[in-house]
Design a protein around this motif. Structure first.
Motif, PDB file in Angstrom:
ATOM      1  N   HIS A   1       0.826  -1.218   0.000  1.00 17.25           N
ATOM      2  CA  HIS A   1       0.000   0.000   0.000  1.00 17.25           C
ATOM      3  C   HIS A   1       0.862   1.270   0.000  1.00 17.25           C
ATOM      4  O   HIS A   1       0.397   2.313  -0.457  1.00 17.25           O
ATOM      5  CB  HIS A   1      -0.957   0.001   1.192  1.00 17.25           C
ATOM      6  N   ILE A   2       2.120   1.191   0.481  1.00 21.73           N
ATOM      7  CA  ILE A   2       2.941   2.406   0.493  1.00 21.73           C
ATOM      8  C   ILE A   2       3.321   2.844  -0.912  1.00 21.73           C
ATOM      9  O   ILE A   2       3.777   3.970  -1.103  1.00 21.73           O
ATOM     10  CB  ILE A   2       4.211   2.271   1.382  1.00 21.73           C
ATOM     11  N   TRP A   3       3.114   1.970  -1.892  1.00 21.75           N
ATOM     12  CA  TRP A   3       3.465   2.282  -3.281  1.00 21.75           C
ATOM     13  C   TRP A   3       2.261   2.773  -4.076  1.00 21.75           C
ATOM     14  O   TRP A   3       2.369   3.087  -5.260  1.00 21.75           O
ATOM     15  CB  TRP A   3       4.082   1.052  -3.958  1.00 21.75           C
ATOM     16  N   THR A   4       1.106   2.908  -3.444  1.00 25.72           N
ATOM     17  CA  THR A   4      -0.144   3.228  -4.136  1.00 25.72           C
ATOM     18  C   THR A   4      -0.033   4.445  -5.044  1.00 25.72           C
ATOM     19  O   THR A   4      -0.502   4.430  -6.177  1.00 25.72           O
ATOM     20  CB  THR A   4      -1.281   3.451  -3.116  1.00 25.72           C
ATOM     21  N   PHE A   5       0.596   5.525  -4.562  1.00 29.57           N
ATOM     22  CA  PHE A   5       0.607   6.776  -5.311  1.00 29.57           C
ATOM     23  C   PHE A   5       1.935   7.058  -6.010  1.00 29.57           C
ATOM     24  O   PHE A   5       2.098   8.123  -6.598  1.00 29.57           O
ATOM     25  CB  PHE A   5       0.259   7.942  -4.379  1.00 29.57           C
ATOM     26  N   LEU A   6       2.870   6.132  -5.931  1.00 26.68           N
ATOM     27  CA  LEU A   6       4.162   6.375  -6.576  1.00 26.68           C
ATOM     28  C   LEU A   6       4.063   6.082  -8.067  1.00 26.68           C
ATOM     29  O   LEU A   6       3.159   5.391  -8.531  1.00 26.68           O
ATOM     30  CB  LEU A   6       5.262   5.593  -5.885  1.00 26.68           C
ATOM     31  N   THR A   7       5.015   6.610  -8.818  1.00 28.58           N
ATOM     32  CA  THR A   7       4.824   6.692 -10.272  1.00 28.58           C
ATOM     33  C   THR A   7       5.516   5.597 -11.077  1.00 28.58           C
ATOM     34  O   THR A   7       5.473   5.627 -12.304  1.00 28.58           O
ATOM     35  CB  THR A   7       5.316   8.061 -10.777  1.00 28.58           C
ATOM     36  N   SER A   8       6.165   4.651 -10.410  1.00 28.77           N
ATOM     37  CA  SER A   8       6.799   3.565 -11.155  1.00 28.77           C
ATOM     38  C   SER A   8       6.209   2.229 -10.728  1.00 28.77           C
ATOM     39  O   SER A   8       5.672   2.089  -9.629  1.00 28.77           O
ATOM     40  CB  SER A   8       8.318   3.578 -10.950  1.00 28.77           C
ATOM     41  N   LYS A   9       6.303   1.261 -11.603  1.00 30.21           N
ATOM     42  CA  LYS A   9       5.813  -0.090 -11.340  1.00 30.21           C
ATOM     43  C   LYS A   9       6.673  -0.734 -10.256  1.00 30.21           C
ATOM     44  O   LYS A   9       7.886  -0.573 -10.237  1.00 30.21           O
ATOM     45  CB  LYS A   9       5.886  -0.883 -12.648  1.00 30.21           C
ATOM     46  N   MET A  10       6.024  -1.481  -9.340  1.00 29.10           N
ATOM     47  CA  MET A  10       6.779  -2.158  -8.291  1.00 29.10           C
ATOM     48  C   MET A  10       6.093  -3.486  -7.959  1.00 29.10           C
ATOM     49  O   MET A  10       5.539  -3.670  -6.880  1.00 29.10           O
ATOM     50  CB  MET A  10       6.882  -1.258  -7.048  1.00 29.10           C
ATOM     51  N   ASP A  11       6.149  -4.419  -8.917  1.00 29.59           N
ATOM     52  CA  ASP A  11       5.495  -5.711  -8.742  1.00 29.59           C
ATOM     53  C   ASP A  11       6.461  -6.825  -8.370  1.00 29.59           C
ATOM     54  O   ASP A  11       6.037  -7.876  -7.902  1.00 29.59           O
ATOM     55  CB  ASP A  11       4.759  -6.108 -10.030  1.00 29.59           C
ATOM     56  N   GLN A  12       7.746  -6.611  -8.626  1.00 30.98           N
ATOM     57  CA  GLN A  12       8.735  -7.645  -8.349  1.00 30.98           C
ATOM     58  C   GLN A  12      10.084  -6.998  -8.042  1.00 30.98           C
ATOM     59  O   GLN A  12      10.272  -5.804  -8.247  1.00 30.98           O
ATOM     60  CB  GLN A  12       8.849  -8.600  -9.538  1.00 30.98           C
ATOM     61  N   GLN A  13      11.013  -7.806  -7.549  1.00 28.38           N
ATOM     62  CA  GLN A  13      12.306  -7.263  -7.143  1.00 28.38           C
ATOM     63  C   GLN A  13      13.038  -6.595  -8.308  1.00 28.38           C
ATOM     64  O   GLN A  13      13.753  -5.616  -8.112  1.00 28.38           O
ATOM     65  CB  GLN A  13      13.175  -8.358  -6.528  1.00 28.38           C
ATOM     66  N   GLU A  14      12.848  -7.077  -9.509  1.00 29.33           N
ATOM     67  CA  GLU A  14      13.495  -6.471 -10.672  1.00 29.33           C
ATOM     68  C   GLU A  14      13.022  -5.022 -10.867  1.00 29.33           C
ATOM     69  O   GLU A  14      13.778  -4.179 -11.337  1.00 29.33           O
ATOM     70  CB  GLU A  14      13.224  -7.298 -11.936  1.00 29.33           C
TER      71      GLU A  14
ATOM     72  N   PRO B   1       1.641   3.372 -13.959  1.00 35.06           N
ATOM     73  CA  PRO B   1       1.784   2.039 -14.561  1.00 35.06           C
ATOM     74  C   PRO B   1       0.477   1.246 -14.650  1.00 35.06           C
ATOM     75  O   PRO B   1       0.319   0.420 -15.538  1.00 35.06           O
ATOM     76  CB  PRO B   1       2.780   1.334 -13.630  1.00 35.06           C
ATOM     77  N   ASN B   2      -0.479   1.530 -13.749  1.00 41.47           N
ATOM     78  CA  ASN B   2      -1.761   0.811 -13.785  1.00 41.47           C
ATOM     79  C   ASN B   2      -2.751   1.411 -14.779  1.00 41.47           C
ATOM     80  O   ASN B   2      -3.891   0.969 -14.868  1.00 41.47           O
ATOM     81  CB  ASN B   2      -2.372   0.759 -12.384  1.00 41.47           C
ATOM     82  N   GLY B   3      -2.329   2.453 -15.516  1.00 44.16           N
ATOM     83  CA  GLY B   3      -3.184   3.078 -16.517  1.00 44.16           C
ATOM     84  C   GLY B   3      -3.914   4.326 -16.038  1.00 44.16           C
ATOM     85  O   GLY B   3      -4.446   5.077 -16.856  1.00 44.16           O
ATOM     86  N   TYR B   4      -3.969   4.548 -14.736  1.00 42.48           N
ATOM     87  CA  TYR B   4      -4.623   5.736 -14.198  1.00 42.48           C
ATOM     88  C   TYR B   4      -3.815   6.978 -14.592  1.00 42.48           C
ATOM     89  O   TYR B   4      -2.591   6.978 -14.500  1.00 42.48           O
ATOM     90  CB  TYR B   4      -4.705   5.632 -12.667  1.00 42.48           C
ATOM     91  N   VAL B   5      -4.485   8.024 -15.029  1.00 42.16           N
ATOM     92  CA  VAL B   5      -3.820   9.274 -15.368  1.00 42.16           C
ATOM     93  C   VAL B   5      -4.005  10.219 -14.188  1.00 42.16           C
ATOM     94  O   VAL B   5      -5.120  10.648 -13.895  1.00 42.16           O
ATOM     95  CB  VAL B   5      -4.366   9.897 -16.664  1.00 42.16           C
ATOM     96  N   ARG B   6      -2.905  10.510 -13.501  1.00 40.91           N
ATOM     97  CA  ARG B   6      -3.025  11.265 -12.252  1.00 40.91           C
ATOM     98  C   ARG B   6      -2.977  12.769 -12.479  1.00 40.91           C
ATOM     99  O   ARG B   6      -2.365  13.256 -13.429  1.00 40.91           O
ATOM    100  CB  ARG B   6      -1.945  10.853 -11.261  1.00 40.91           C
ATOM    101  N   ASP B   7      -3.613  13.466 -11.567  1.00 38.05           N
ATOM    102  CA  ASP B   7      -3.430  14.901 -11.414  1.00 38.05           C
ATOM    103  C   ASP B   7      -2.439  15.075 -10.271  1.00 38.05           C
ATOM    104  O   ASP B   7      -2.422  14.283  -9.322  1.00 38.05           O
ATOM    105  CB  ASP B   7      -4.744  15.589 -11.049  1.00 38.05           C
ATOM    106  N   ALA B   8      -1.596  16.103 -10.330  1.00 37.72           N
ATOM    107  CA  ALA B   8      -0.587  16.337  -9.297  1.00 37.72           C
ATOM    108  C   ALA B   8      -0.782  17.708  -8.671  1.00 37.72           C
ATOM    109  O   ALA B   8      -1.038  18.684  -9.362  1.00 37.72           O
ATOM    110  CB  ALA B   8       0.814  16.231  -9.889  1.00 37.72           C
ATOM    111  N   VAL B   9      -0.664  17.751  -7.344  1.00 42.25           N
ATOM    112  CA  VAL B   9      -0.728  19.011  -6.610  1.00 42.25           C
ATOM    113  C   VAL B   9       0.706  19.489  -6.399  1.00 42.25           C
ATOM    114  O   VAL B   9       1.576  18.720  -5.992  1.00 42.25           O
ATOM    115  CB  VAL B   9      -1.445  18.836  -5.259  1.00 42.25           C
ATOM    116  N   ILE B  10       0.953  20.767  -6.711  1.00 40.01           N
ATOM    117  CA  ILE B  10       2.292  21.358  -6.650  1.00 40.01           C
ATOM    118  C   ILE B  10       2.404  22.291  -5.451  1.00 40.01           C
ATOM    119  O   ILE B  10       1.523  23.131  -5.226  1.00 40.01           O
ATOM    120  CB  ILE B  10       2.590  22.166  -7.934  1.00 40.01           C
TER     121      ILE B  10
END
Length: 194
Positions: A34-47, A164-173
């Motif tokens: 869950h800590i990776w929910t909003f991060l912008t890179s794929k994190m499914d495996q150690q690679e 990576p999951n296809g969701y297009v995010r909005d970002a708060v600056i």
């Protein structure tokens, strides 16, 4: 410009990320996805973590990024990661982010100390005019934490990037300017001295 290999405060130690950290970093994410929910890179495996670290180190070699692992000095454990990135010497600006922590240190002094160390380095050693912070618009917890630092909300970047999951995010600056740093610094020092 090369960054110091270590930045230290009372509880937090920031050490330059290395390939030797891949296993420990991935174990945190694997145990607490869950800590990776909003991060912008794929994190499914150690690679994926290997790619994350290698990319960060390549940017460090180019002088545009300073990736750190976070060590909790009270236990000696690696508990997360944070960095300065998109360093522009021409514009004297940098972004602070890619921050994530093991749940056991979330909402502790670790985050305040890490932000203080990176902001201090950015303003007082790199001599930047602006530090930008950006988060997923859905990440209300991160937005509250950024506000508590004393950063100013500047607005919303719509459809800032696809995830990576296809969701297009909005970002708060958010940002902190050089002339605001003394007040933000004093505020963070008071928080750390409590």
């Amino acid at each position: 410009m090369r960054m110091k290999m270590k930045l230290t405060s009372h509880r937090a130690l920031l050490r330059l990320m290395s390939l030797d950290d891949i296993d420990a970093l991935y174990k945190i994410v694997e145990s607490h996805p869950h800590i990776w929910t909003f991060l912008t890179s794929k994190m499914d495996q150690q690679e994926d973590m290997r790619n994350y670290v290698v990319t960060a180190l390549n940017h460090y070699a180019q002088g545009t990024e300073f990736p750190f692992v976070v060590i909790d000095q009270s236990t000696g454990e690696l508990v997360g990661s944070t960095r300065l990135y998109h360093l522009s010497n021409a514009h004297r600006s940098v972004e602070l982010g890619y921050t994530w922590y093991h749940p056991k240190v979330q909402r502790t002094s670790i985050n305040t100390e890490c932000k203080y160390l990176l902001l201090h380095y950015a303003f007082e050693e790199l001599d930047v005019l602006r530090v930008q912070l950006k988060t997923d618009a859905r990440n209300l917890r991160a937005q509250q934490a950024i506000k508590r630092l004393g950063a100013t909300k500047e607005g919303l970047l719509r459809h800032e990037r696809p995830l990576p999951n296809g969701y297009v995010r909005d970002a708060v600056i958010y940002s902190i300017l050089k002339e605001e740093w003394p007040q933000v610094k004093a505020h963070l020092q008071r928080k750390m001295n409590r």
